[in-house]
Structure formats: C-alpha cells, structure tokens
Write a protein that holds these residues in place. Structure first.
Motif, mmCIF file in Angstrom:
data_model
loop_
_atom_site.group_PDB
_atom_site.id
_atom_site.type_symbol
_atom_site.label_atom_id
_atom_site.label_comp_id
_atom_site.label_asym_id
_atom_site.label_seq_id
_atom_site.Cartn_x
_atom_site.Cartn_y
_atom_site.Cartn_z
ATOM 1 N N ARG A 13 40.951 41.760 42.533
ATOM 2 C CA ARG A 13 41.024 42.708 41.419
ATOM 3 C C ARG A 13 41.498 44.075 41.905
ATOM 4 O O ARG A 13 41.046 44.555 42.938
ATOM 5 C CB ARG A 13 39.641 42.849 40.763
ATOM 6 C CG ARG A 13 39.158 41.553 40.088
ATOM 7 C CD ARG A 13 39.895 41.325 38.794
ATOM 8 N NE ARG A 13 39.806 39.973 38.286
ATOM 9 C CZ ARG A 13 38.863 39.551 37.425
ATOM 10 N NH1 ARG A 13 37.920 40.364 37.027
ATOM 11 N NH2 ARG A 13 38.889 38.310 36.974
ATOM 12 N N ARG B 94 39.626 39.138 30.924
ATOM 13 C CA ARG B 94 39.630 38.261 32.088
ATOM 14 C C ARG B 94 38.200 37.854 32.437
ATOM 15 O O ARG B 94 37.241 38.515 32.070
ATOM 16 C CB ARG B 94 40.242 38.984 33.288
ATOM 17 C CG ARG B 94 41.713 38.696 33.422
ATOM 18 C CD ARG B 94 42.317 39.579 34.474
ATOM 19 N NE ARG B 94 42.306 40.960 34.038
ATOM 20 C CZ ARG B 94 42.550 41.974 34.861
ATOM 21 N NH1 ARG B 94 42.782 41.757 36.123
ATOM 22 N NH2 ARG B 94 42.553 43.199 34.396
ATOM 23 N N ASP C 13 47.888 39.077 34.659
ATOM 24 C CA ASP C 13 46.456 39.202 34.890
ATOM 25 C C ASP C 13 46.056 40.604 35.330
ATOM 26 O O ASP C 13 44.974 41.071 35.031
ATOM 27 C CB ASP C 13 46.063 38.185 35.972
ATOM 28 C CG ASP C 13 44.579 37.905 35.966
ATOM 29 O OD1 ASP C 13 44.018 37.811 34.869
ATOM 30 O OD2 ASP C 13 43.999 37.799 37.051
#
Lengths: 294, 597
Positions: free
Chosen positions: A83, A105, B130
């Motif tokens: 991340r 997410r 993402d």
C-alpha cells in the motif's frame, strides 16, 4: 465479441465491488485467520529496506521477512498487500485496518511498521492511540531513529555546522527536511537538496550531488550497502528534533486483538533466538531492541 | 438491464454504419460541437456545452420562462440513477447538446442520457487502478465537449476522450503519475488558439506529495501535449515538445530548492475570457504546510494566474494569500464580468477566496481593484491594503512547531475562516440582470496547532492538527448576494449545514442552489426569498444548469451527498452525519398547462 467483453467486464467489476463491501464489515479474529489458511498483511510500497517489490516482482524487505515468520508461526500463508503511504499514519490505519479506503479496497488483518506512541506505555493513551480508537497497537520489533550517511573523504566534522558549505540530501516533507530547513537559525536552508522519493535521494548521493544524506538509520544503513561511494554512517547532535527515536510495531483491529497477542509472543521468541537481528543484518540494518520501559 | 442497453446501443450504431454509407461526414458535422458553440455558450440557451454556462463561468442563463411568479409550479420530469454498489459525492455539472445530457459521476463514471425520456444511451466506467489515493472523496465535476468527442478526467490522473454517440474510447492520455499521488477531478476547459486551433486545458491535483502545480494544453484530436506551464517560480515550461520559459525568477520568493516541490496545484481547472484571450487558473496552497520553513511570498501559490493559451506564458498573477500559513488553497474560480464603476466599464474578474475575501481584479492585467470580506469574524487578517496584500494578524499565524514541547500540542490558534474556506470549490454565479454575485459561503473557523506526534510512512513527522468549528449556533452555510461595486452583501440566506454546491442564476429573476439537506432551492434574485424547493432524496453538492428544449425551459441538478465535508469530524460532522448517500440526476420543468401562471 466486443459486446460480450463489455458485459463480462461489468460483471467482474460488480463482483469485485461485492467482495470489497463484504470485507468492509468484517474483522477476522485469530481462529478465522487460521481456519482460512491465510493472513492479509499490509506493508508500505517502495519502502526499502523494509518492504518493496524487486525487479522480478518478488516482495522483499525486513517487514516482509518478519511477517513471513509471523504467518508461519500460526501455520498460514502470508498474503502481501503493498500500500502507498497516505498523508499520515492516521490515514494509513483508517484505510488498511479499521474503515477501508474511498475506493473500497480490501483491508488487511495486520499492518506492519506502525510507529507507536510513548504514551501507550503510560496510564494515559498517546495521541495517536487516542485518535485511532478502533486500532490495537502492539508487538514492537524495532527502535527507529535518524542518522546521516556521509562520504568521509568530503565530510569529517562532528556537527551539522559543516553543511553551511556542503550539500545534504533529504526526502521532501520528512522530519530531516523540516529539521535541516529550520535548525540553526535557518543557516542550512540553502544547503538542503530535496528529492521526491527516497530512491532519488539515494541516487543524488551516489552521483555526488550531495555530500551526505539524512534519513532514518535503517535507510542510511541500507544506502551504505548499496552505493559504490565510500561511506560512513554517523549521528550528529540534533538539538531541535522533538522525537529522537520511536518504536515500530504492528496494528490490528481492536476486535481482533487476539492476533496481536499471538504475534507479541512470537516476536519475543524471534528476538530471543536472534532471528530478528539476523533478518535485519541481511539488509545491512542494525537491530535495535525497544527498551522495556519504552 | 445494463448489458441489454449496451447491446442495443451497439447494435443501432452498427445498423447506422451499414445502411448509411453516404451519410457519415454530414452526420458527424451536424452532431458536432464547434469552438464557436463553446465561445457562444453563454448566449445560446438551447444547449450547455461548457462548465460554467460559458467559459467565463458566470453561470447566468438568459432564459426567463421560469420566473419568480411561476417557479412554484416546477415539477420533476424524470430522475436518472447512477447505480452501482457505492455512491459517495456527486459534484458534477451536466452538459446538454442535441437532446442528450452528458453527466459524470463519482468513481470516474460518465453517462449519456436521452433528455426526452431519461433513458440511458451509454455509460463509461473508468477502470481505476488499485493504487489511487484520492485525497478528498472520489468526485468528478464534469465533462467537456468538442466535435464528436466528450472529454473527462479520471481519479487516476488520465484524460479520456469518448465518442459522444457511443461512449467508446477514442484516446486516453496520462496527465500525471497516479502512483505519485496525482489525481484529477475537474472539468477540462476548451479554448481557441490561432496557432493550434482549439486546445483542451487541464490542471493537476494531488495532496501534499511534493508536487508542483501545472496547467497542460493538449490537442483535442489526439491528446498530444502542446504546452505545459508550471505554477511555481524556477520551474521550466514546455512548448511543442521543447523547454520554453521559466516561470518567474528562481529563488525570488522561495528559499533554497523548495521551489521544486512547492505545491500550487491547479486542481479546480480554469475559466477563459474571449475578450482578453486569457485562461484563468487558481493555484493551491504552498508546501510544506509550516510557513516558518519557507520565508517569502512563495509565488505563485494561493494565487490566480492568467495564461496565454497560444504559448502557455503567464501574463499576470495575483496572490490572494502570500506566504500562506492557514492552508488557504487559492484554486477558486475567477469569473469575468463587466464592472460598471464611476461611469466606466472595466473588464473585471471576481473571485471569492478561501481566505474569506471577495476580490475584484482587472482581468486584462491582474491589477487589484477591491476586496471585501464575504464571511464574518475573519481573524487571520485585519483587511486587504490598497495594493491587494493582506494586513496580517501575526498572532493568528499558527506557531513554529519547534516551540512545541515534547509530546504536547504546539500553540493552537483559532482562525477564521477554516481551511475548508469562506468558499470552497463550489462555483458562484454572476447575474447580468442584477449585476450581483451569488456566493455559496460557509461561516466556520478552526483550531489549528502544530502536532509533533504524527507519523508518515513509518517515521516521526511534524503534522498540523485541525478542528473545524461553526461560528454561529444556527447555521454554517450562507448564500450571499454581493455587489461587486461596493462589496456589500445585499441579502443572505442561512443554511444549517455547510453549503457545498454551485449556483445558477437566470434572467427570470431567480437564483438556484442545492443544500446538503437535499433541497434544490429557488431564490428571488433581489430579496433572497425562497420561492420553491424540492427534496432530491440525498444531499446536493453539485452545480445546477438550465437550458431550452422544444420551446420549454428545463432545469437539472445532480444529487448525491459527499465531497470533503463528511470526511472531517468534529462538530461539523454532527450536522451532516445523518444525511444518506445517493447518486442521480433530477430534471425539472413547468407543466405545460401552468407555464402561463
């Protein structure tokens, strides 16, 4: 054909969103993790020597190796979630641990490399803990501090005063950036060379554009191993820095804190057996245990 | 249902393609929006082909069928849902051309809707990667249209051109690296140039990740970059693929190498005035946040800049908050209008800044004309001097974090307005009928302090803490009618929750805006009296439009609560946390039988 593709991609999108929504509400206690056979671990992206993806697409770094040991200890597979860092820790905890992010997410079961407040060891919770009451902080595994890497042929003094005349590199918007810009009445302001990422900071040292770099000690030790220049790792006095060192640990959701308890025990074992020291040494980093009262 | 519709749309396009072999060129021309259509948008109410109902951004419609007498009869014609499992903030202004509405939605989606029936013609969902990091909700503010293409920007910092008939991608260009924290939510701006023909202009956005603000101009045919202009002094612009000129003078108002990471993002996009041939963009606050680290004015952050679209050169800049220390982002729109003052007509521009002052500038050269407070109890400055510079209240600048003791908060100050601003992104409107500006403002302040205990990417970090607080017990939101000649507030409408939607005004003597409580409201443009309201079922944080179709005046607004307000906690959250999310377009007109009432 085109029509079919469009339809199927729409369905896929719907399925993906559905999964995200379902995971949103769920905390996974230890039993569920063990039963499922895997654990989702959040680590920072592009964060050598702790976590990054190498050229072959493999996850590497100290945090990856430690998380691997923790997963092994409860007999499950580690699933890495790389991340990006947000604007601050509170944002990362919100996105990765307790609320999820704006784009839905999946959240992680555990987040690595979470700095911990001194206040956590006192009767009163610290500021970070107070602001994140749905997070359980635990499992400190390293004491982090700032240090400098210098080229000893260029730099041989004992304080930052020598950087009135020499350039020093920092990653933009970090404590070293703020410190060097404001310290000593602003005398070093014009000597600070800012790069947008740590990798670029490292590059400017390698290319001789700066005589030194200030960053966390682990980062400069990692640099020392990876640059071709002659290097020395030092720690000059930093009179204005408020927080000189801070422990790094784990974060889990407060309703799955049994995961934290299990990992606390495992980390004690890893420290006692010398395995933590060994993992960090693999990356050139000196393991610094967190003092008991810290 | 969605898949069936997609299939039908594709099938009918195929049918046209096979049967109408002779027609394609004439069809493309008749369907196309020309640059003249865009330049004349403010005076041609049959369509809405620009963000702002004209590139000047006045949001004034010459339509007067709906007026102060009959507006009470307005009824919904249809409502269109964006669908999807997730909703969040809907900040879009729709476009209308040839009976089709083009409207964008949260999560980088865009829809074409048949205005007669409210049925979907096509939908395009950007496939978002993402790793995107949108700072302040997943909104989109609208599209642009030219020829047979519709353009919109996406949360992963891409500009997408779609076929207006089919919704198929014609080209897609990366504006910036989303991995570096960039995103994009503003409506693109299309402007004419002599050398390159029409160009499509975009700003940039991305939190405090060490970026430099920039405006880019691209060829709408293929998306190729024509010029780029950084907003911070010392950085080089480009033209035709080569370096052009440096912005400003290096180190004039920035110390050391901070100009390389100084902020000044242009995330709200821009406006354009054909008379001066200039594009006007606002720039965000400087980085780092702690002003004690960056002595100097820090140009051009928290400013309005005027750019010549022919070459990307900055013609002038005006800094509303030099050396900002309160996070007063300066992106708010500059609206071109003719100022009648002392018997003269001045080519002016007006902007209502985050910092709480309403500025009138000469839009030809950026010269300061006047500034007056448009929110109450401003603390950070005593006023604006005759050169347009703030007279700072030095006590109200947040303290140097070095002076904060270990583990404790630094000195907190209560500053008004809050960092969300006297006015945020939501566009105001200017009425050619009343010569007043209608400004959606908010009355709130903030406790702001230095916070030594914050961490960023695993390391200790010097953050700032904010708590936003209302100033008055009964309201935060405040729609004001402001006279640009005197700076006086002619009327005020108070709203309990903060206002976060744009304004529309019409020759029918009306002012329209939406509220977080869900109402689209119509006000008398002279008195502020509420003449009509309709609850759309979720909060409104978007900009309404009006147009004429088949001899009738239509109105539309997008409904769907979100944006930056619900992301912040504290006392403000209590006012809005009961509001449910949504995602739909509402369309209104007068029933035929009562149009004459």
């Amino acid at each position: 054909m085109r029509v079919l593709t469009a339809v199927s991609s729409l369905r896929l999108a719907a399925v993906a969103l559905g999964v995200a929504v379902a995971s949103f509400a769920q905390a996974r206690p230890l039993d569920d993790i063990v039963k499922s056979g895997y654990i989702d671990v959040a680590v920072y992206d592009d964060f050598a020597p702790f976590s990054w993806k190498d050229a072959d697409g493999r996850y590497r770094g100290i945090d990856i190796d430690i998380a691997g040991e923790l997963a092994k200890s409860i007999g499950v597979e580690m699933r890495v979630m790389m991340r990006q860092a947000g604007e601050d820790l509170d944002g990362d905890l919100r996105a990765n641990i307790w609320r999820g992010d704006l784009v839905g997410r999946k959240m992680a079961d555990v987040m690595m490399h979470v700095p911990q407040d001194r206040g956590l060891q006192e009767m009163q919770p610290g500021e970070v803990e107070k602001r994140n009451d749905l997070v359980h902080f635990c499992c400190k595994y390293h004491l982090q501090t700032f240090a400098e890497i210098v080229d000893p042929d260029e730099i041989d003094g004992k304080t930052f005063a020598q950087f009135v005349y020499k350039k020093i590199g920092v990653e933009v918007d970090t404590v070293p950036d703020f410190f060097l810009t404001s310290a000593f009445g602003g005398q070093l302001m014009n000597s600070v060379v800012r790069s947008v990422t740590f990798a670029k900071t490292m590059q400017s040292f390698e290319e001789g554009k700066v005589a030194a770099v200030m960053a966390t000690k682990a980062q400069v030790e990692w640099m020392a191993r990876n640059v071709t220049r002659k290097t020395k790792v030092v720690q000059y006095p930093t009179p204005d820095i408020i927080r000189k060192d801070w422990p790094i640990g784990l974060a889990v959701r407060t309703d799955s804190r049994d995961v934290g308890y299990a990992f606390e025990l495992e980390l004690e074992k890893l420290a006692a057996s010398g395995r933590l020291k060994e993992i960090m040494a693999d990356y050139g980093v000196t393991y610094t245990p967190v003092p008991v009262n810290d | 249902m969605k898949s069936v519709r997609h299939f039908l749309a594709t099938a009918s396009v195929l049918a046209v393609a096979t049967t109408g072999l002779v027609a394609p060129t004439t069809m493309a021309q008749s369907a196309g929006v020309t640059i003249d259509d865009i330049m004349n948008d403010a005076t041609t109410p049959q369509d809405v082909v620009t963000y702002g109902l004209g590139t000047q951004g006045q949001r004034f419609s010459p339509l007067d069928e709906v007026n102060a007498t009959n507006v009470k009869n307005l009824v919904p014609v249809w409502a269109f849902s964006f669908g999807g499992e997730k909703q969040r903030g809907q900040e879009a202004q729709p476009l209308v051309k040839d009976g089709v509405m083009y409207v964008t939605a949260s999560y980088s989606r865009i829809y074409a809707v048949d205005i007669k029936t409210g049925e979907e013609l096509w939908q395009y969902d950007a496939r978002l990667p993402d790793g995107i990091l949108p700072c302040c909700d997943v909104v989109n503010r609208g599209a642009a249209i030219l020829g047979d293409k519709v353009f919109f920007s996406t949360l992963d910092a891409q500009l997408v051109a779609l076929d207006a008939k089919t919704g198929k991608v014609v080209w897609r260009k990366k504006l910036a690296n989303y991995q570096d924290g960039y995103s994009n939510t503003a409506a693109p701006l299309i402007v004419p140039t002599k050398k390159y023909g029409p160009l499509i202009l975009t700003g940039n956005s991305g939190g405090e990740f060490g970026i430099v603000g920039e405006v880019q101009a691209r060829n709408p045919e293929n998306g190729e970059l024509v010029w780029s202009r950084p907003t911070i002094e010392g950085n080089m612009g480009t033209l035709d693929g080569k370096e052009s000129t440096m912005t400003g003078t290096k180190n004039e108002s920035w110390p050391g190498d901070m100009w390389q990471t100084g902020g000044g993002a242009t995330w709200l996009g821009g406006t354009y005035d054909q008379g001066t041939g200039l594009a006007y963009f606002g720039t965000s606050n400087p980085s780092p946040w702690n002003s004690h680290l960056r002595p100097g004015d820090n140009k051009w952050t928290s400013s309005r800049i005027a750019i010549d679209p022919e070459n990307g050169e900055i013609k002038w800049g005006f800094q509303t908050t030099p050396h900002d220390g309160w996070d007063f982002d300066g992106v708010n729109e500059l609206i071109s209008f003719d100022l009648e003052k002392d018997g003269q007509t001045i080519k002016a521009g007006a902007t209502a800044d985050r910092n709480g002052f309403f500025y009138v500038l000469d839009r030809t050269d950026g010269k300061f004309i006047s500034a007056s407070p448009f929110v109450k109890n401003i603390t950070w400055a005593k006023g604006i001097d005759e050169n347009g510079r703030p007279i700072y209240n030095d006590d109200n600048r947040p303290g140097d974090p070095k002076e904060a003791a270990d583990g404790k908060k630094g000195k907190a100050v209560f500053a008004v307005p809050s960092f969300l601003g006297g006015k945020n992104w939501m566009p105001m409107a200017y009425s050619q009928k009343t010569s007043l500006f209608y400004v959606p403002s908010n009355e709130w302040g903030m406790d702001i302090w230095n916070e030594p205990i914050t961490y960023k990417k695993g390391a200790a970090y010097l953050g700032a803490g904010f708590t936003i607080k209302p100033i008055f017990e009964d309201h935060i939101g405040s729609l004001k009618a402001i006279d640009p000649v005197t700076g006086e507030t002619k009327w005020e409408y108070k709203n309990k929750a903060p206002l976060w939607g744009g304004v529309l005004t019409t020759a029918g003597g009306l002012v329209f805006t939406g509220t977080p409580e869900g109402y689209l409201k119509a006000f008398n443009d002279k008195t502020g009296e509420v003449l009509w309201q309709f609850n759309t079922g979720s909060g409104i944080v978007s900009s309404p439009i009006t147009w004429e179709q088949d001899g009738e005046q239509w109105l539309a607004v997008v409904s769907g609560w979100g944006g930056a307000v619900p992301l912040w906690g504290g006392e403000v959250a209590k006012l809005v946390n009961h509001i449910n999310q949504g995602g739909s377009v509402w369309v209104f007109k007068l029933p035929k039988q009562s149009a004459s009432n």
